[in-house]
Design a protein around this motif. Sequence first.
Motif, mmCIF file in Angstrom:
data_model
loop_
_atom_site.group_PDB
_atom_site.id
_atom_site.type_symbol
_atom_site.label_atom_id
_atom_site.label_comp_id
_atom_site.label_asym_id
_atom_site.label_seq_id
_atom_site.Cartn_x
_atom_site.Cartn_y
_atom_site.Cartn_z
ATOM 1 N N UNK A 180 18.551 -27.398 88.569
ATOM 2 C CA UNK A 180 17.631 -26.796 87.607
ATOM 3 C C UNK A 180 17.133 -25.455 88.147
ATOM 4 N N UNK A 181 16.379 -24.730 87.295
ATOM 5 C CA UNK A 181 15.769 -23.479 87.717
ATOM 6 C C UNK A 181 14.267 -23.579 87.426
ATOM 7 N N UNK A 232 22.008 -17.799 86.994
ATOM 8 C CA UNK A 232 20.693 -18.034 86.396
ATOM 9 C C UNK A 232 19.983 -16.732 86.054
ATOM 10 N N UNK A 233 20.693 -15.612 86.100
ATOM 11 C CA UNK A 233 20.062 -14.315 85.865
ATOM 12 C C UNK A 233 19.323 -14.239 84.530
ATOM 13 N N UNK A 234 19.886 -14.727 83.418
ATOM 14 C CA UNK A 234 19.136 -14.665 82.159
ATOM 15 C C UNK A 234 17.811 -15.420 82.218
ATOM 16 N N UNK A 235 17.819 -16.591 82.879
ATOM 17 C CA UNK A 235 16.600 -17.384 83.000
ATOM 18 C C UNK A 235 15.569 -16.639 83.846
ATOM 19 N N UNK A 236 16.015 -16.062 84.953
ATOM 20 C CA UNK A 236 15.108 -15.345 85.849
ATOM 21 C C UNK A 236 14.446 -14.183 85.126
ATOM 22 N N UNK A 237 15.250 -13.380 84.449
ATOM 23 C CA UNK A 237 14.700 -12.224 83.749
ATOM 24 C C UNK A 237 13.729 -12.662 82.652
ATOM 25 N N UNK A 281 19.368 -5.548 83.013
ATOM 26 C CA UNK A 281 20.249 -5.893 84.132
ATOM 27 C C UNK A 281 21.370 -6.849 83.728
ATOM 28 N N UNK A 282 21.124 -7.699 82.735
ATOM 29 C CA UNK A 282 22.183 -8.628 82.324
ATOM 30 C C UNK A 282 23.392 -7.870 81.800
ATOM 31 N N UNK A 283 23.140 -6.872 80.965
ATOM 32 C CA UNK A 283 24.242 -6.080 80.416
ATOM 33 C C UNK A 283 24.949 -5.297 81.519
#
Length: 463
Positions: A364-365, A387-392, A427-429
């Motif tokens: 999990x995050x 997990x970058x989208x969740x973090x942002x 940053x995701x893009x």
Amino acid sequence: MKYFPLFHNTADLRVLIVGAGEVATRKTELMLKTDATITVVAPWQCDSMLGYVNEERVTLHSREFNPADLTGQQLVFVATDDHQLNCDISTLCKAANIPVNVVDSTELCSFITPSIVDRDPLVVALSSGGSAPVLLRLLRQKLEALLPARLADLARLSDSFRDKVKQRFSSVNQRRHFWEQVLEGDIAETALRGELDSAAQQIEDRLASNADMPAGCVYLVGAGPGDPELLTFKALRLMQKADVVVYDRLVSAEILELVRRDAEKIYVGKKASLHSVPQDQINQLLVDLARAGKRVVRLKGGDPYIFGRGGEEVQSLLEAGISFDVVPGITAAAGAAAYAGIPLTHRDHAQSVTLATAHLKDDSVDLDWPALAKTNQTLVFYMGLTALPVICRELQQHGLAADTQIALVQSATTAKQQVVTGTLRDIEARAAEANLLPPALIIVGGVVSLYQTFNAGRLGAQQ
């Protein structure tokens, strides 16, 4: 590796040297240190070569070379000033599968002679493949200074006890451990002082004792973030002494090259959401190997106690009564930041650093986002790319501005290092455009704004 190093048995070796000037004489002097039978063919000889002929250390044919001279020869050195003759002899040798060395003409050689540090029976051979002779000479000078002159005596002393040690210890590991104790301790120092009789008696006494060899043990060793030069001296020493090395995906191939050649290597690699060997099985593997009397190095990327599951492995070792030690390594956060040109702390941007893993034990995050989403600190997320989208999203929802600086560092400290910077908003893009893949580290905070300036001025900057 263009040239593969070999040590040739010279007991019955027949060597032909074509030429008898000073250059040919140097090759002759090299071969005179061996047990080879040496024949020289040349119409003219320098005084040094004639001296060896008069001492009957070489056989001389004082005439021009004849192809029949190659009959029965097993190694050929060519050192004449006639380029065409050199080419012809090289062609003849290669056609007859006779190794040939043409001095100062690498393209005509089927083998080259290394630079040698001679402590017979211990011989160190160095080669640059002809590409860096000055560097080779400097390395040899360093080794000559490092290796004691009496190292040859120590090597011969060790050889004289080989059979007795085999009789005393049945396993290869036990014999290796015995010799390490001898060669790294007072006995070796005694021999290197020239007190060979005393050193021999000390070996006899140790063999006669009934003391058992040390039981197996485990060293949890931090391999650092990837660059082999970031290894600690202790880590390298233990890697060279290990019977078994258990390593994961984050340990680079360059670092594995530094492990002792005959050590068993067991891969237990992991990557995001894919565990090739479950952690509980790794824990048990370490216990089983140590119980079998092995000296085990558990080689981990970064530091064993910083998101390396070293704590879980130590718990298992303690429960099993296995002796262990932990060798810290440079953690990925410190390595990535330094090589990317991003300071983790800076009085104008961050007064604290928080390290977090983007994946908990259950994948999990579920992190303490309110504590993480604070200003004037640097956040570093390990194993966080997926997990970058969740973090942002979570950092913004809990108070950080969308324009907060963020950096992604892929394959930190290695030649493949790639850094992508942006904001929590975009940053995701940018990561998708750069096609970043794990392993990657995430750095969040005002310190990222220093990336371009600090990295540009760093010696050896990779970006």
